[in-house]
Design an enzyme around this catalytic site. Structure first.
Site, PDB file in Angstrom:
ATOM      1  N   PHE A  30      50.829 -30.979 -62.032  1.00 21.63           N
ATOM      2  CA  PHE A  30      51.314 -31.577 -63.282  1.00 21.63           C
ATOM      3  C   PHE A  30      50.717 -30.875 -64.507  1.00 21.63           C
ATOM      4  O   PHE A  30      51.414 -30.546 -65.459  1.00 21.63           O
ATOM      5  CB  PHE A  30      50.933 -33.058 -63.340  1.00 21.63           C
ATOM      6  CG  PHE A  30      51.753 -33.932 -62.443  1.00 21.63           C
ATOM      7  CD1 PHE A  30      53.071 -34.224 -62.744  1.00 21.63           C
ATOM      8  CD2 PHE A  30      51.211 -34.467 -61.289  1.00 21.63           C
ATOM      9  CE1 PHE A  30      53.833 -35.036 -61.919  1.00 21.63           C
ATOM     10  CE2 PHE A  30      51.959 -35.282 -60.464  1.00 21.63           C
ATOM     11  CZ  PHE A  30      53.277 -35.564 -60.781  1.00 21.63           C
ATOM     12  N   GLU A 191      50.113 -48.806 -51.212  1.00 21.24           N
ATOM     13  CA  GLU A 191      51.486 -48.345 -50.996  1.00 21.24           C
ATOM     14  C   GLU A 191      51.709 -47.924 -49.542  1.00 21.24           C
ATOM     15  O   GLU A 191      52.745 -48.240 -48.941  1.00 21.24           O
ATOM     16  CB  GLU A 191      51.794 -47.195 -51.968  1.00 21.24           C
ATOM     17  CG  GLU A 191      51.926 -47.711 -53.394  1.00 21.24           C
ATOM     18  CD  GLU A 191      52.055 -46.634 -54.466  1.00 21.24           C
ATOM     19  OE1 GLU A 191      52.431 -46.980 -55.588  1.00 21.24           O
ATOM     20  OE2 GLU A 191      51.758 -45.467 -54.201  1.00 21.24           O
ATOM     21  N   ASP A 320      43.002 -33.441 -63.031  1.00 20.85           N
ATOM     22  CA  ASP A 320      42.016 -34.073 -62.145  1.00 20.85           C
ATOM     23  C   ASP A 320      40.726 -33.273 -62.027  1.00 20.85           C
ATOM     24  O   ASP A 320      39.732 -33.792 -61.518  1.00 20.85           O
ATOM     25  CB  ASP A 320      42.608 -34.238 -60.732  1.00 20.85           C
ATOM     26  CG  ASP A 320      43.570 -35.414 -60.653  1.00 20.85           C
ATOM     27  OD1 ASP A 320      43.796 -36.074 -61.685  1.00 20.85           O
ATOM     28  OD2 ASP A 320      44.096 -35.662 -59.547  1.00 20.85           O
ATOM     29  N   ALA A 335      48.883 -38.792 -63.258  1.00 24.41           N
ATOM     30  CA  ALA A 335      49.860 -37.780 -63.627  1.00 24.41           C
ATOM     31  C   ALA A 335      50.033 -37.689 -65.148  1.00 24.41           C
ATOM     32  O   ALA A 335      50.086 -36.582 -65.714  1.00 24.41           O
ATOM     33  CB  ALA A 335      51.201 -38.100 -62.965  1.00 24.41           C
ATOM     34  N   GLN A 336      50.093 -38.838 -65.838  1.00 28.23           N
ATOM     35  CA  GLN A 336      50.272 -38.809 -67.290  1.00 28.23           C
ATOM     36  C   GLN A 336      49.123 -38.104 -67.999  1.00 28.23           C
ATOM     37  O   GLN A 336      49.330 -37.341 -68.932  1.00 28.23           O
ATOM     38  CB  GLN A 336      50.403 -40.247 -67.833  1.00 28.23           C
ATOM     39  CG  GLN A 336      51.826 -40.756 -67.877  1.00 28.23           C
ATOM     40  CD  GLN A 336      52.733 -39.839 -68.699  1.00 28.23           C
ATOM     41  OE1 GLN A 336      52.337 -39.274 -69.715  1.00 28.23           O
ATOM     42  NE2 GLN A 336      53.954 -39.687 -68.249  1.00 28.23           N
TER      43      GLN A 336
HETATM   44  C1  LIG Z   1      48.730 -39.562 -52.706  1.00 28.01           C
HETATM   45  C2  LIG Z   1      48.622 -39.579 -54.227  1.00 28.01           C
HETATM   46  C3  LIG Z   1      49.353 -40.501 -54.945  1.00 28.01           C
HETATM   47  C4  LIG Z   1      49.276 -40.530 -56.331  1.00 28.01           C
HETATM   48  N1  LIG Z   1      50.025 -41.445 -57.007  1.00 28.01           N
HETATM   49  C5  LIG Z   1      50.016 -41.427 -58.354  1.00 28.01           C
HETATM   50  C6  LIG Z   1      50.854 -42.310 -59.082  1.00 28.01           C
HETATM   51  O1  LIG Z   1      51.586 -43.125 -58.507  1.00 28.01           O
HETATM   52  N2  LIG Z   1      50.831 -42.225 -60.437  1.00 28.01           N
HETATM   53  C7  LIG Z   1      50.032 -41.336 -61.086  1.00 28.01           C
HETATM   54  O2  LIG Z   1      50.066 -41.277 -62.315  1.00 28.01           O
HETATM   55  N3  LIG Z   1      49.218 -40.501 -60.432  1.00 28.01           N
HETATM   56  C8  LIG Z   1      49.197 -40.523 -59.088  1.00 28.01           C
HETATM   57  N4  LIG Z   1      48.373 -39.669 -58.394  1.00 28.01           N
HETATM   58  C9  LIG Z   1      47.455 -38.815 -59.147  1.00 28.01           C
HETATM   59  C10 LIG Z   1      48.179 -37.610 -59.710  1.00 28.01           C
HETATM   60  O3  LIG Z   1      49.014 -37.052 -58.732  1.00 28.01           O
HETATM   61  C11 LIG Z   1      47.133 -36.616 -60.178  1.00 28.01           C
HETATM   62  O4  LIG Z   1      46.366 -37.224 -61.185  1.00 28.01           O
HETATM   63  C12 LIG Z   1      47.788 -35.368 -60.715  1.00 28.01           C
HETATM   64  O5  LIG Z   1      48.516 -34.720 -59.703  1.00 28.01           O
HETATM   65  C13 LIG Z   1      46.749 -34.413 -61.275  1.00 28.01           C
HETATM   66  O6  LIG Z   1      47.416 -33.271 -61.703  1.00 28.01           O
HETATM   67  P1  LIG Z   1      46.686 -31.863 -61.675  1.00 28.01           P
HETATM   68  O7  LIG Z   1      47.654 -30.883 -62.235  1.00 28.01           O
HETATM   69  O8  LIG Z   1      45.342 -31.964 -62.282  1.00 28.01           O
HETATM   70  O9  LIG Z   1      46.420 -31.564 -60.137  1.00 28.01           O
HETATM   71  P2  LIG Z   1      47.486 -31.391 -58.961  1.00 28.01           P
HETATM   72  O10 LIG Z   1      48.773 -32.020 -59.299  1.00 28.01           O
HETATM   73  O11 LIG Z   1      46.770 -31.828 -57.750  1.00 28.01           O
HETATM   74  O12 LIG Z   1      47.735 -29.826 -58.910  1.00 28.01           O
HETATM   75  C14 LIG Z   1      46.711 -28.934 -58.574  1.00 28.01           C
HETATM   76  C15 LIG Z   1      47.334 -27.628 -58.108  1.00 28.01           C
HETATM   77  O13 LIG Z   1      46.310 -26.660 -57.997  1.00 28.01           O
HETATM   78  C16 LIG Z   1      46.510 -25.902 -56.820  1.00 28.01           C
HETATM   79  N5  LIG Z   1      45.202 -25.378 -56.415  1.00 28.01           N
HETATM   80  C17 LIG Z   1      44.111 -26.077 -56.044  1.00 28.01           C
HETATM   81  N6  LIG Z   1      43.095 -25.240 -55.775  1.00 28.01           N
HETATM   82  C18 LIG Z   1      43.560 -23.993 -55.971  1.00 28.01           C
HETATM   83  C19 LIG Z   1      42.980 -22.696 -55.835  1.00 28.01           C
HETATM   84  N7  LIG Z   1      41.720 -22.523 -55.467  1.00 28.01           N
HETATM   85  N8  LIG Z   1      43.750 -21.620 -56.094  1.00 28.01           N
HETATM   86  C20 LIG Z   1      45.047 -21.776 -56.474  1.00 28.01           C
HETATM   87  N9  LIG Z   1      45.645 -22.977 -56.621  1.00 28.01           N
HETATM   88  C21 LIG Z   1      44.896 -24.061 -56.372  1.00 28.01           C
HETATM   89  C22 LIG Z   1      47.090 -26.907 -55.833  1.00 28.01           C
HETATM   90  O14 LIG Z   1      47.819 -26.247 -54.819  1.00 28.01           O
HETATM   91  C23 LIG Z   1      47.982 -27.753 -56.732  1.00 28.01           C
HETATM   92  O15 LIG Z   1      49.298 -27.254 -56.789  1.00 28.01           O
HETATM   93  C24 LIG Z   1      48.436 -39.614 -57.012  1.00 28.01           C
HETATM   94  C25 LIG Z   1      47.696 -38.681 -56.279  1.00 28.01           C
HETATM   95  C26 LIG Z   1      47.793 -38.656 -54.898  1.00 28.01           C
HETATM   96  C27 LIG Z   1      47.007 -37.633 -54.109  1.00 28.01           C
END
Ligand SMILES: Cc1cc2nc3c(=O)[nH]c(=O)nc-3n(C[C@H](O)[C@H](O)[C@H](O)COP(=O)(O)OP(=O)(O)OC[C@H]3O[C@@H](n4cnc5c(N)ncnc54)[C@H](O)[C@@H]3O)c2cc1C
Length: 472
Positions: A30, A191, A320, A335-336
């Site tokens: 995200f 869930e 995150d 996600a937000q």
């Molecule tokens: C099962 C589950 C359910 C959830 N439900 C909700 C919900 O209902 N509502 C909500 O708001 N939030 C929810 N969340 C939380 C939300 O998904 C996260 O807060 C959000 O995805 C964080 O976004 P991000 O971009 O920081 O990380 P992510 O979306 O996790 O993306 C991180 C990316 O980095 C990549 N990556 C990691 N390490 C490396 C590396 N070393 N080299 C290259 N790439 C790498 C990964 O492949 C991934 O694509 C949920 C999370 C999970 C796990």
């Protein structure tokens, strides 16, 4: 060869002779994708690196784990972003090191040689992974839910448990195989528990001859005083009642002390089960500790409200992987939060490159939280709004469809949900492990006789239809 570091520089090489500043984004979730999109019109080259070739809509992962949706329903290829964004290059590789001094990251794809990518700006958005709070051995028997392969492993485990129960000779084994334990009473645990209950009591109800899936035992373990601690207490209590109606046993103040292939030890007692799912917590990617910022207990980099490791460093940590405090309150790891931070950093970089004035410090706009507890029941908590039940469930469904990455995802999920809603059926009931993994070598020493299979030493189970007594 990269002249600044002296190390070999592999793909993407496009920007090496380019004078535009290069923004390297680590992580196509995200946060990372939001940054990339915000930089679409900026005078920069953007390199988005992810170890996977797709973006996952994690809020619906539990539906893949419980056979409602197929993996491709909730994922989109990252490379497609380059079609609409000329200044973006996507590279599939795992980032294995960050050198802030020489302003390079080191990445590797499978067994290919590692390569370095220099950056002018670094946006670190690698997200988080499940944590077992020091009990890493639990992972073998209690998979966490973070990726599509995790979801497929869990789906196979659940469906396989029923297949094994159908041929299990004694009732204790059948009971163990049709008991599912979810550790962690946050939204994901709730869930999962509710959706497994519906799978057992509706979808699989009439699919077996020797077992009654309606008798499935689902136990949700939560170490704290109540489930859904991030929600208002009344809403959390309503969710607990709804879980009870679905036949889920909720145990609060219950910590998983040990987990192995016999089951889970809780309060010194063995709870026999073949399927434990870990939904108890996440820790930030280890990359968060490599950018020179302090980290918190969950390994997240502590960054200020400009989301930079230090003012003017050009190194940002978001989503995150970051810990951000606004007026003493943590921006939640949802996600937000990730989307808004990604968008904000894109604006900061664009302004810095254009030598314009930078945006005001980051401010998190709380758009509320939701959790769904089975069919027709969800919780919605937003500033000034608290809702539960069917209306909240409809709002949840429309919001989630709207946020899926591509139109084709939205159409597929919409159709699948309608089908499941009216028929109770699930579109993705696949055990994707090979047949050898289905066999339990210790128990299947003898080959099966025609029409029957040998399950324990000398024990024969007739596979012909035997009506089971079903709960009314
Ligand atoms: C099962 C589950 C359910 C959830 N439900 C909700 C919900 O209902 N509502 C909500 O708001 N939030 C929810 N969340 C939380 C939300 O998904 C996260 O807060 C959000 O995805 C964080 O976004 P991000 O971009 O920081 O990380 P992510 O979306 O996790 O993306 C991180 C990316 O980095 C990549 N990556 C990691 N390490 C490396 C590396 N070393 N080299 C290259 N790439 C790498 C990964 O492949 C991934 O694509 C949920 C999370 C999970 C796990």
């Amino acid at each position: 060869m990269d002249q600044t570091s002296g190390r070999s520089t592999g793909p993407p090489a496009r920007a090496s002779n380019n004078v535009r500043p290069r923004v390297v984004i680590v992580g196509g979730g995200f946060a990372g994708v939001a940054t990339a999109k915000r930089l679409r019109r900026a005078n920069v080259d953007v390199v988005l690196i992810d170890k996977r070739n797709h973006q996952i809509f994690q809020p619906l992962l539990y539906q893949v784990a419980t056979a409602v949706l197929a993996p491709s329903d909730i994922a989109a290829p990252l490379r497609q972003l380059t079609e609409v964004q000329p200044n973006l290059t996507v590279q599939m590789a795992e980032v294995i090191g960050i050198d802030v001094e020489s302003r390079t990251i080191r990445a590797q794809l499978s067994d290919a040689a590692a390569f370095d990518v220099p950056f002018d700006f670094l946006v670190l958005a690698p997200g988080a992974t499940p944590t077992y709070f020091g009990h890493d051995g639990f992972a073998e028997n209690a998979p966490g839910l973070k990726t599509l392969s995790d979801a497929e492993v869990i789906r196979s485990k659940i469906l396989k448990a029923y297949e094994l129960a159908e041929v299990a000779p004694d009732s204790a084994d059948r009971r163990r195989l049709t008991t599912f334990v979810i550790v962690g009473g946050g939204p994901t645990g709730v869930e999962l528990a509710a959706t497994i209950a519906q799978l057992a009591r509706v979808t699989l109800r009439r699919d077996f001859r020797r077992i009654d899936p309606g008798q499935t035992q689902i136990v949700l373990l939560e170490g704290g005083k109540r489930i859904l601690p991030s929600f208002d207490e009344d809403l959390a209590s309503a969710a607990r009642r709804q879980l009870n109606r679905l036949g889920v046993m909720v145990r609060t103040g219950a910590v998983a002390e040990a987990i192995d292939d016999r089951g889970v030890i809780v309060a010194g007692q063995l709870l026999p089960t073949a399927t434990v799912i870990w939904a108890a917590g996440v820790a930030a990617s280890r990359l968060s500790a490599q950018v020179g910022a302090q980290t918190d207990r969950a390994g997240r980099a502590l960054v200020g409200l400009n989301l930079e490791t230090s003012p003017g460093s050009g190194v940002f940590v978001i989503g995150d992987a970051a810990s951000v405090l606004e007026n003493g309150k943590a921006v939640p790891g949802v996600a937000q939060g990730a989307l808004q931070q990604g968008d904000y950093v894109g604006k900061v970089i664009a302004a810095r490159v254009a030598e314009g004035s930078e945006p005001a410090p980051f401010h998190y706009r709380d758009k509320g939280s939701m959790a769904v507890v089975g069919k027709d029941f969800a919780l919605l908590e937003a500033p000034g709004v608290r809702m539960r039940g069917r209306l909240a469930w409809l709002v949840w469904a429309f919001i989630h469809i709207g946020f899926l990455p591509q139109l084709q995802n939205r159409l597929r999920v919409g159709v699948q949900w309608l089908w499941s809603y009216y028929t109770g059926q699930r579109g993705s009931r696949l055990i994707t492990e090979g047949p050898s993994n289905l066999r339990r070598p210790d128990r299947l020493a003898e080959g099966p006789a025609p029409g029957s299979t040998t399950v324990g030493p000398g024990t024969r189970v007739e596979l012909a239809a035997q009506p089971v007594e079903r709960a009314p």
